[in-house]
Design a protein around this motif. Structure first.
Motif, PDB file in Angstrom:
ATOM      1  N   MET A 142       0.823  -1.234   0.004  1.00  0.00           N
ATOM      2  CA  MET A 142      -0.232  -0.091   0.090  1.00  0.00           C
ATOM      3  C   MET A 142       0.858   1.228  -0.204  1.00  0.00           C
ATOM      4  O   MET A 142       0.588   1.943  -0.755  1.00  0.00           O
ATOM      5  CB  MET A 142      -0.935  -0.114   1.109  1.00  0.00           C
ATOM      6  CG  MET A 142      -1.974   1.306   1.214  1.00  0.00           C
ATOM      7  SD  MET A 142      -3.089   1.146   2.507  1.00  0.00           S
ATOM      8  CE  MET A 142      -4.087  -0.075   1.653  1.00  0.00           C
ATOM      9  N   SER A 143       1.739   1.269   0.607  1.00  0.00           N
ATOM     10  CA  SER A 143       2.793   2.546   0.760  1.00  0.00           C
ATOM     11  C   SER A 143       3.469   2.543  -0.394  1.00  0.00           C
ATOM     12  O   SER A 143       3.437   3.772  -1.012  1.00  0.00           O
ATOM     13  CB  SER A 143       3.729   2.009   1.839  1.00  0.00           C
ATOM     14  OG  SER A 143       4.610   3.317   1.901  1.00  0.00           O
ATOM     15  N   GLU A 144       3.810   1.318  -1.232  1.00  0.00           N
ATOM     16  CA  GLU A 144       4.235   1.626  -2.594  1.00  0.00           C
ATOM     17  C   GLU A 144       3.404   2.273  -3.532  1.00  0.00           C
ATOM     18  O   GLU A 144       3.695   3.227  -4.300  1.00  0.00           O
ATOM     19  CB  GLU A 144       4.914   0.177  -3.182  1.00  0.00           C
ATOM     20  CG  GLU A 144       6.236  -0.128  -2.127  1.00  0.00           C
ATOM     21  CD  GLU A 144       6.627  -1.601  -2.585  1.00  0.00           C
ATOM     22  OE1 GLU A 144       5.686  -2.488  -3.311  1.00  0.00           O
ATOM     23  OE2 GLU A 144       7.471  -2.205  -1.958  1.00  0.00           O
ATOM     24  N   LEU A 145       1.994   1.944  -3.424  1.00  0.00           N
ATOM     25  CA  LEU A 145       1.107   2.352  -4.412  1.00  0.00           C
ATOM     26  C   LEU A 145       0.953   3.762  -4.257  1.00  0.00           C
ATOM     27  O   LEU A 145       0.432   4.522  -4.934  1.00  0.00           O
ATOM     28  CB  LEU A 145      -0.099   1.426  -4.178  1.00  0.00           C
ATOM     29  CG  LEU A 145       0.048   0.201  -4.846  1.00  0.00           C
ATOM     30  CD1 LEU A 145      -1.080  -0.922  -4.538  1.00  0.00           C
ATOM     31  CD2 LEU A 145       0.374   0.120  -6.115  1.00  0.00           C
ATOM     32  N   LEU A 146       0.646   4.232  -2.638  1.00  0.00           N
ATOM     33  CA  LEU A 146       0.325   5.554  -2.582  1.00  0.00           C
ATOM     34  C   LEU A 146       1.730   6.448  -2.790  1.00  0.00           C
ATOM     35  O   LEU A 146       1.199   7.666  -3.427  1.00  0.00           O
ATOM     36  CB  LEU A 146       0.214   5.726  -1.115  1.00  0.00           C
ATOM     37  CG  LEU A 146      -1.175   5.090  -0.574  1.00  0.00           C
ATOM     38  CD1 LEU A 146      -0.950   5.031   1.334  1.00  0.00           C
ATOM     39  CD2 LEU A 146      -2.059   5.879  -1.074  1.00  0.00           C
ATOM     40  N   ASP A 147       2.872   6.100  -2.901  1.00  0.00           N
ATOM     41  CA  ASP A 147       4.121   6.742  -3.106  1.00  0.00           C
ATOM     42  C   ASP A 147       3.865   7.114  -4.744  1.00  0.00           C
ATOM     43  O   ASP A 147       3.991   7.837  -5.325  1.00  0.00           O
ATOM     44  CB  ASP A 147       5.262   6.078  -2.756  1.00  0.00           C
ATOM     45  CG  ASP A 147       5.604   6.340  -1.477  1.00  0.00           C
ATOM     46  OD1 ASP A 147       5.094   7.272  -1.119  1.00  0.00           O
ATOM     47  OD2 ASP A 147       6.517   5.692  -1.080  1.00  0.00           O
ATOM     48  N   LYS A 148       3.498   5.796  -5.508  1.00  0.00           N
ATOM     49  CA  LYS A 148       3.452   5.835  -6.834  1.00  0.00           C
ATOM     50  C   LYS A 148       2.100   6.844  -7.322  1.00  0.00           C
ATOM     51  O   LYS A 148       2.385   7.762  -8.537  1.00  0.00           O
ATOM     52  CB  LYS A 148       3.019   4.510  -7.444  1.00  0.00           C
ATOM     53  CG  LYS A 148       3.157   4.381  -8.993  1.00  0.00           C
ATOM     54  CD  LYS A 148       3.023   3.050  -9.256  1.00  0.00           C
ATOM     55  CE  LYS A 148       3.017   2.736 -10.801  1.00  0.00           C
ATOM     56  NZ  LYS A 148       3.136   1.359 -11.413  1.00  0.00           N
ATOM     57  N   LEU A 149       0.973   6.732  -6.734  1.00  0.00           N
ATOM     58  CA  LEU A 149       0.096   7.645  -6.969  1.00  0.00           C
ATOM     59  C   LEU A 149       0.542   9.086  -6.778  1.00  0.00           C
ATOM     60  O   LEU A 149       0.088   9.697  -7.584  1.00  0.00           O
ATOM     61  CB  LEU A 149      -1.102   7.112  -6.167  1.00  0.00           C
ATOM     62  CG  LEU A 149      -2.428   7.971  -6.384  1.00  0.00           C
ATOM     63  CD1 LEU A 149      -3.043   8.120  -7.827  1.00  0.00           C
ATOM     64  CD2 LEU A 149      -3.334   7.382  -5.337  1.00  0.00           C
ATOM     65  N   LEU A 150       0.954   9.466  -5.737  1.00  0.00           N
ATOM     66  CA  LEU A 150       1.545  10.684  -5.426  1.00  0.00           C
ATOM     67  C   LEU A 150       2.401  11.164  -6.419  1.00  0.00           C
ATOM     68  O   LEU A 150       2.621  12.244  -6.827  1.00  0.00           O
ATOM     69  CB  LEU A 150       2.010  10.971  -3.885  1.00  0.00           C
ATOM     70  CG  LEU A 150       2.600  12.279  -3.445  1.00  0.00           C
ATOM     71  CD1 LEU A 150       1.319  13.263  -3.416  1.00  0.00           C
ATOM     72  CD2 LEU A 150       3.234  12.312  -2.134  1.00  0.00           C
ATOM     73  N   SER A 151       3.352  10.352  -6.756  1.00  0.00           N
ATOM     74  CA  SER A 151       4.102  10.788  -7.953  1.00  0.00           C
ATOM     75  C   SER A 151       3.393  11.244  -9.334  1.00  0.00           C
ATOM     76  O   SER A 151       3.989  12.173  -9.799  1.00  0.00           O
ATOM     77  CB  SER A 151       4.951   9.563  -8.266  1.00  0.00           C
ATOM     78  OG  SER A 151       6.451   9.868  -7.792  1.00  0.00           O
ATOM     79  N   HIS A 152       2.580  10.681  -9.598  1.00  0.00           N
ATOM     80  CA  HIS A 152       1.658  10.696 -10.604  1.00  0.00           C
ATOM     81  C   HIS A 152       0.957  12.189 -10.449  1.00  0.00           C
ATOM     82  O   HIS A 152       0.847  12.940 -11.332  1.00  0.00           O
ATOM     83  CB  HIS A 152       0.714   9.783 -11.121  1.00  0.00           C
ATOM     84  CG  HIS A 152       1.198   8.507 -11.678  1.00  0.00           C
ATOM     85  ND1 HIS A 152       2.328   8.450 -12.534  1.00  0.00           N
ATOM     86  CD2 HIS A 152       1.113   6.993 -10.944  1.00  0.00           C
ATOM     87  CE1 HIS A 152       2.807   7.201 -12.843  1.00  0.00           C
ATOM     88  NE2 HIS A 152       2.080   6.308 -11.944  1.00  0.00           N
ATOM     89  N   ILE A 153       0.391  12.265  -9.321  1.00  0.00           N
ATOM     90  CA  ILE A 153      -0.412  13.572  -9.042  1.00  0.00           C
ATOM     91  C   ILE A 153       0.609  14.801  -8.920  1.00  0.00           C
ATOM     92  O   ILE A 153       0.379  15.904  -9.675  1.00  0.00           O
ATOM     93  CB  ILE A 153      -1.016  13.578  -7.720  1.00  0.00           C
ATOM     94  CG1 ILE A 153      -2.067  12.624  -7.771  1.00  0.00           C
ATOM     95  CG2 ILE A 153      -1.513  14.675  -7.266  1.00  0.00           C
ATOM     96  CD1 ILE A 153      -2.726  12.131  -6.277  1.00  0.00           C
ATOM     97  N   LEU A 154       1.966  14.724  -8.651  1.00  0.00           N
ATOM     98  CA  LEU A 154       2.802  15.822  -8.736  1.00  0.00           C
ATOM     99  C   LEU A 154       3.422  15.978  -9.975  1.00  0.00           C
ATOM    100  O   LEU A 154       3.638  17.041 -10.565  1.00  0.00           O
ATOM    101  CB  LEU A 154       4.175  15.472  -7.550  1.00  0.00           C
ATOM    102  CG  LEU A 154       3.638  15.319  -6.173  1.00  0.00           C
ATOM    103  CD1 LEU A 154       4.682  14.907  -5.153  1.00  0.00           C
ATOM    104  CD2 LEU A 154       3.086  16.728  -5.677  1.00  0.00           C
ATOM    105  N   GLU A 155       3.586  14.935 -10.694  1.00  0.00           N
ATOM    106  CA  GLU A 155       3.943  15.275 -12.229  1.00  0.00           C
ATOM    107  C   GLU A 155       2.765  16.088 -12.820  1.00  0.00           C
ATOM    108  O   GLU A 155       3.108  16.631 -14.120  1.00  0.00           O
ATOM    109  CB  GLU A 155       4.151  13.956 -12.891  1.00  0.00           C
ATOM    110  CG  GLU A 155       5.294  13.139 -12.661  1.00  0.00           C
ATOM    111  CD  GLU A 155       5.271  11.636 -12.941  1.00  0.00           C
ATOM    112  OE1 GLU A 155       4.297  11.305 -13.668  1.00  0.00           O
ATOM    113  OE2 GLU A 155       6.011  10.672 -12.791  1.00  0.00           O
ATOM    114  N   THR A 156       1.610  16.054 -12.594  1.00  0.00           N
ATOM    115  CA  THR A 156       0.631  16.699 -13.229  1.00  0.00           C
ATOM    116  C   THR A 156       0.281  18.232 -12.704  1.00  0.00           C
ATOM    117  O   THR A 156      -0.337  18.800 -13.229  1.00  0.00           O
ATOM    118  CB  THR A 156      -0.703  15.805 -13.198  1.00  0.00           C
ATOM    119  OG1 THR A 156      -1.119  15.784 -12.019  1.00  0.00           O
ATOM    120  CG2 THR A 156      -0.383  14.514 -14.192  1.00  0.00           C
ATOM    121  N   GLU A 157       0.866  18.537 -11.647  1.00  0.00           N
ATOM    122  CA  GLU A 157       0.579  19.815 -10.974  1.00  0.00           C
ATOM    123  C   GLU A 157       1.535  21.004 -11.794  1.00  0.00           C
ATOM    124  O   GLU A 157       2.551  20.586 -12.449  1.00  0.00           O
ATOM    125  CB  GLU A 157       1.058  19.886  -9.482  1.00  0.00           C
ATOM    126  CG  GLU A 157      -0.063  19.068  -8.795  1.00  0.00           C
ATOM    127  CD  GLU A 157       0.228  19.233  -7.296  1.00  0.00           C
ATOM    128  OE1 GLU A 157       1.205  19.402  -6.673  1.00  0.00           O
ATOM    129  OE2 GLU A 157      -0.834  18.615  -6.591  1.00  0.00           O
TER     130      GLU A 157
END
Length: 157
Positions: A142-157
């Motif tokens: 879960m921690s890995e998936l949340l990190d990955k999701l946050l990475s995608h979010i930050l890339e689009t900001e």
């Protein structure tokens, strides 16, 4: 295992998996905020104030600036100056003017602030309980998936 997200919002069908994921994250966030708020209520502090105190404890015994606190806040919409002033008025931190620029200040958590956090720490397991119950490999994934999701979010900001 019951489909808990669907049960909580009384919706059995999601057109796309990403819809269910986002709704699930929002439902979980809301429930976790409610849990944390219930822990903090007897101490008469908000989630944002708690976040500032934890940031300052992490810096302790070093002082911290408003910008450092602002950069580390979980809630990016928080008015850090107002929160810091409220905590200062309650004796939970001190503001020390800088020698070279008296308009700038350093912020340091007080002994009273450290003591308050210790009291809250004694009760905080209730907040973490749903996560503590998970298997270690589930937590890691879960921690890995949340990190990955946050990475995608930050890339689009």
């Amino acid at each position: 295992m019951a489909d808990n997200i669907a049960n909580v919002i009384h919706q059995t069908h999601f057109e796309y998996a990403h819809q269910k994921i986002l709704i699930g994250l929002m439902v979980i966030n809301n429930r976790m905020v409610e849990r944390q708020t219930s822990i903090l209520k007897p101490f008469d502090i908000t989630l944002q104030q708690y976040n500032v105190l934890r940031i300052l404890r992490g810096q302790y015994p070093k002082k911290c600036t408003l910008n450092v606190i602002r950069d580390r806040m979980i809630d990016r919409m928080s008015d850090v100056s107002r929160i810091v002033e409220r905590l200062r008025q309650n004796g939970l931190l001190t503001r020390v003017p800088k020698v070279k620029d008296r308009r700038a200040v350093d912020i340091l958590i007080s002994e009273k602030g450290l003591t308050l956090l210790k009291e809250i720490d004694a009760l905080i397991d209730y907040f973490y309980e749903p996560i503590i119950q998970m298997q270690e490999d589930e937590k890691t994934k879960m921690s890995e998936l949340l990190d990955k999701l946050l990475s995608h979010i930050l890339e689009t900001e």
